[in-house]
Design a protein around this motif. Structure first.
Motif, PDB file in Angstrom:
ATOM      1  N   GLY A  88       0.830  -1.201   0.000  1.00 53.52           N
ATOM      2  CA  GLY A  88       0.000   0.000   0.000  1.00 53.52           C
ATOM      3  C   GLY A  88       0.864   1.251   0.000  1.00 53.52           C
ATOM      4  O   GLY A  88       0.351   2.367   0.060  1.00 53.52           O
ATOM      5  N   LEU A  89       2.199   1.046  -0.067  1.00 49.42           N
ATOM      6  CA  LEU A  89       3.170   2.143  -0.149  1.00 49.42           C
ATOM      7  C   LEU A  89       3.935   2.111  -1.467  1.00 49.42           C
ATOM      8  O   LEU A  89       4.257   3.149  -2.038  1.00 49.42           O
ATOM      9  CB  LEU A  89       4.169   2.051   1.010  1.00 49.42           C
ATOM     10  CG  LEU A  89       3.601   2.136   2.425  1.00 49.42           C
ATOM     11  CD1 LEU A  89       4.673   1.770   3.448  1.00 49.42           C
ATOM     12  CD2 LEU A  89       3.046   3.520   2.705  1.00 49.42           C
ATOM     13  N   ILE A  90       4.270   0.892  -1.934  1.00 49.43           N
ATOM     14  CA  ILE A  90       4.946   0.713  -3.211  1.00 49.43           C
ATOM     15  C   ILE A  90       4.115  -0.251  -4.062  1.00 49.43           C
ATOM     16  O   ILE A  90       3.236  -0.945  -3.536  1.00 49.43           O
ATOM     17  CB  ILE A  90       6.380   0.176  -3.040  1.00 49.43           C
ATOM     18  CG1 ILE A  90       6.363  -1.223  -2.423  1.00 49.43           C
ATOM     19  CG2 ILE A  90       7.218   1.136  -2.193  1.00 49.43           C
ATOM     20  CD1 ILE A  90       7.709  -1.929  -2.449  1.00 49.43           C
ATOM     21  N   SER A  91       4.411  -0.311  -5.357  1.00 50.38           N
ATOM     22  CA  SER A  91       3.544  -1.055  -6.282  1.00 50.38           C
ATOM     23  C   SER A  91       4.370  -1.967  -7.183  1.00 50.38           C
ATOM     24  O   SER A  91       4.666  -1.618  -8.333  1.00 50.38           O
ATOM     25  CB  SER A  91       2.735  -0.079  -7.143  1.00 50.38           C
ATOM     26  OG  SER A  91       2.093   0.885  -6.343  1.00 50.38           O
ATOM     27  N   PRO A  92       4.755  -3.156  -6.709  1.00 49.99           N
ATOM     28  CA  PRO A  92       5.593  -4.042  -7.524  1.00 49.99           C
ATOM     29  C   PRO A  92       4.816  -4.709  -8.652  1.00 49.99           C
ATOM     30  O   PRO A  92       3.611  -4.978  -8.506  1.00 49.99           O
ATOM     31  CB  PRO A  92       6.081  -5.079  -6.507  1.00 49.99           C
ATOM     32  CG  PRO A  92       5.015  -5.112  -5.477  1.00 49.99           C
ATOM     33  CD  PRO A  92       4.470  -3.719  -5.389  1.00 49.99           C
TER      34      PRO A  92
ATOM     35  N   GLU B 223      14.134  -2.859  -7.222  1.00 48.83           N
ATOM     36  CA  GLU B 223      14.527  -4.048  -7.985  1.00 48.83           C
ATOM     37  C   GLU B 223      16.020  -4.334  -7.845  1.00 48.83           C
ATOM     38  O   GLU B 223      16.434  -5.482  -7.752  1.00 48.83           O
ATOM     39  CB  GLU B 223      14.149  -3.867  -9.456  1.00 48.83           C
ATOM     40  CG  GLU B 223      12.649  -3.995  -9.717  1.00 48.83           C
ATOM     41  CD  GLU B 223      12.330  -3.933 -11.188  1.00 48.83           C
ATOM     42  OE1 GLU B 223      12.866  -3.026 -11.871  1.00 48.83           O
ATOM     43  OE2 GLU B 223      11.545  -4.767 -11.658  1.00 48.83           O
ATOM     44  N   ARG B 224      16.820  -3.282  -7.829  1.00 50.67           N
ATOM     45  CA  ARG B 224      18.254  -3.480  -7.636  1.00 50.67           C
ATOM     46  C   ARG B 224      18.546  -4.100  -6.263  1.00 50.67           C
ATOM     47  O   ARG B 224      19.383  -4.997  -6.126  1.00 50.67           O
ATOM     48  CB  ARG B 224      19.003  -2.160  -7.762  1.00 50.67           C
ATOM     49  CG  ARG B 224      18.994  -1.562  -9.156  1.00 50.67           C
ATOM     50  CD  ARG B 224      19.767  -0.251  -9.172  1.00 50.67           C
ATOM     51  NE  ARG B 224      19.397   0.547 -10.319  1.00 50.67           N
ATOM     52  CZ  ARG B 224      19.803   1.807 -10.507  1.00 50.67           C
ATOM     53  NH1 ARG B 224      20.586   2.377  -9.606  1.00 50.67           N
ATOM     54  NH2 ARG B 224      19.425   2.482 -11.579  1.00 50.67           N
ATOM     55  N   LEU B 225      17.844  -3.606  -5.259  1.00 55.95           N
ATOM     56  CA  LEU B 225      18.024  -4.156  -3.910  1.00 55.95           C
ATOM     57  C   LEU B 225      17.603  -5.614  -3.848  1.00 55.95           C
ATOM     58  O   LEU B 225      18.250  -6.444  -3.193  1.00 55.95           O
ATOM     59  CB  LEU B 225      17.227  -3.338  -2.894  1.00 55.95           C
ATOM     60  CG  LEU B 225      17.705  -1.900  -2.637  1.00 55.95           C
ATOM     61  CD1 LEU B 225      16.687  -1.162  -1.757  1.00 55.95           C
ATOM     62  CD2 LEU B 225      19.065  -1.890  -1.966  1.00 55.95           C
ATOM     63  N   MET B 226      16.523  -5.956  -4.533  1.00 56.23           N
ATOM     64  CA  MET B 226      16.013  -7.331  -4.522  1.00 56.23           C
ATOM     65  C   MET B 226      16.980  -8.290  -5.221  1.00 56.23           C
ATOM     66  O   MET B 226      17.100  -9.451  -4.847  1.00 56.23           O
ATOM     67  CB  MET B 226      14.644  -7.401  -5.184  1.00 56.23           C
ATOM     68  CG  MET B 226      13.538  -6.738  -4.385  1.00 56.23           C
ATOM     69  SD  MET B 226      11.937  -6.749  -5.227  1.00 56.23           S
ATOM     70  CE  MET B 226      11.521  -8.500  -5.125  1.00 56.23           C
ATOM     71  N   ARG B 227      17.693  -7.790  -6.234  1.00 51.17           N
ATOM     72  CA  ARG B 227      18.673  -8.626  -6.919  1.00 51.17           C
ATOM     73  C   ARG B 227      19.920  -8.858  -6.084  1.00 51.17           C
ATOM     74  O   ARG B 227      20.637  -9.810  -6.287  1.00 51.17           O
ATOM     75  CB  ARG B 227      19.057  -8.012  -8.270  1.00 51.17           C
ATOM     76  CG  ARG B 227      17.974  -8.129  -9.334  1.00 51.17           C
ATOM     77  CD  ARG B 227      18.554  -7.879 -10.713  1.00 51.17           C
ATOM     78  NE  ARG B 227      19.018  -6.501 -10.864  1.00 51.17           N
ATOM     79  CZ  ARG B 227      18.282  -5.492 -11.353  1.00 51.17           C
ATOM     80  NH1 ARG B 227      17.034  -5.740 -11.705  1.00 51.17           N
ATOM     81  NH2 ARG B 227      18.756  -4.283 -11.484  1.00 51.17           N
TER      82      ARG B 227
END
Length: 269
Positions: free
Chosen positions: A145-149, A265-269
């Motif tokens: 509800g703060l970010i939208s992946p 996305e960079r952090l998730m990678r």
């Protein structure tokens, strides 16, 4: 500001059969609340009630998408508990898959449970809550509800909608005896990813990869999340960010409202 003393209050929790709802039931009980527990799964509901082990606990098998069931619940709560002080709208589901893959029925089902359910619960219980000396409505939004992946169109839309609804309620009820707390949990170790539905055409391998991807980030114990939420209620907070990931990504979204997800996305990678 003085604290909202939880001891002696009555709290109704939807989705109380597992995850955050179950942990919050135990935490509010520990802080002295009588409990009305609601869930669509009778077996999970009774398990939570047994774990709580309080005589002043009632259980209610409830689908928040069932208008008639929600409309009849206030009278049952009044008969059993005499009133209500805290309404926790926690029940929710997820549906993975890109928007163009989700059927209209799949998308609508998520909105029906995650957004329309809390709306009809508030509509049903607001008169009773207004009758309390002081009361709180606690709506469980999400980090999404703060970010939208990508791949979370229905879930994210429902949680943004609940966040907006909560903010409007807070402004409309300002100065009254009813306060609003909106919760944004980050990666809490629940079954939300495991229980999520996927489009009919999704292969088992793809579903497994997606579940594994998101489950890697579900690390915060539900008990810790429940303590944070209960403390936020006691402190009359308008918004509660649960977990360091929620706090960090909330800040990142404010600093880079358009481009933040490329950084995520960079952090998730």
């Amino acid at each position: 500001m003085t604290r909202f003393d939880l001891n002696g209050r009555t709290a109704l929790i939807t989705g109380a059969g597992s995850g955050i709802g179950q942990a919050l039931a135990k935490e509010l009980s520990r802080r002295g609340c009588a409990l009305a527990l609601a869930d669509i799964r009778p077996d999970r509901l009774e398990e939570t009630a047994a774990d709580v082990g309080r005589a002043d606990t009632s259980t209610h098998v409830l689908d928040v998408a069932d208008r008639d069931a929600v409309a009849s619940l206030p009278q049952k709560i009044a008969d059993r508990h005499g009133g209500l002080d805290i309404l926790v709208n926690n029940a929710g589901i997820a549906a993975g898959g890109r928007f163009d893959e989700l059927s209209e029925a799949e998308f609508d089902r998520v909105m029906e449970i995650n957004f329309n359910g809390p709306v009809r619960m508030v509509r049903a219980f607001l008169p009773m809550l207004k009758g309390a000396a002081e009361a709180r409505i606690v709506n469980l939004s999400s980090l999404y509800g703060l970010i939208s992946p990508p791949g979370q169109s229905a879930y994210s839309a429902s949680k943004f909608a609940l966040r907006g609804f909560s903010n409007v309620l807070a402004n409309e009820l300002a100065g009254s005896s009813v306060g609003i707390t909106v919760i944004h949990p980050g990666g809490v170790a629940t079954n939300i990813a495991k229980d999520a539905s996927y489009p009919e055409g999704a292969t088992p391998d793809r579903v497994a990869r997606n579940r594994e991807k998101f489950e890697r980030f579900l690390r915060l114990p539900p008990e810790e999340a429940a303590r944070t939420i209960a403390e936020g209620i006691a402190r009359r907070k308008r918004r509660v960010l649960v977990g360091n990931d929620s706090k960090m990504l909330s800040l990142l979204e404010r600093l880079a409202p358009v481009t933040h997800y490329s950084l995520v996305e960079r952090l998730m990678r």
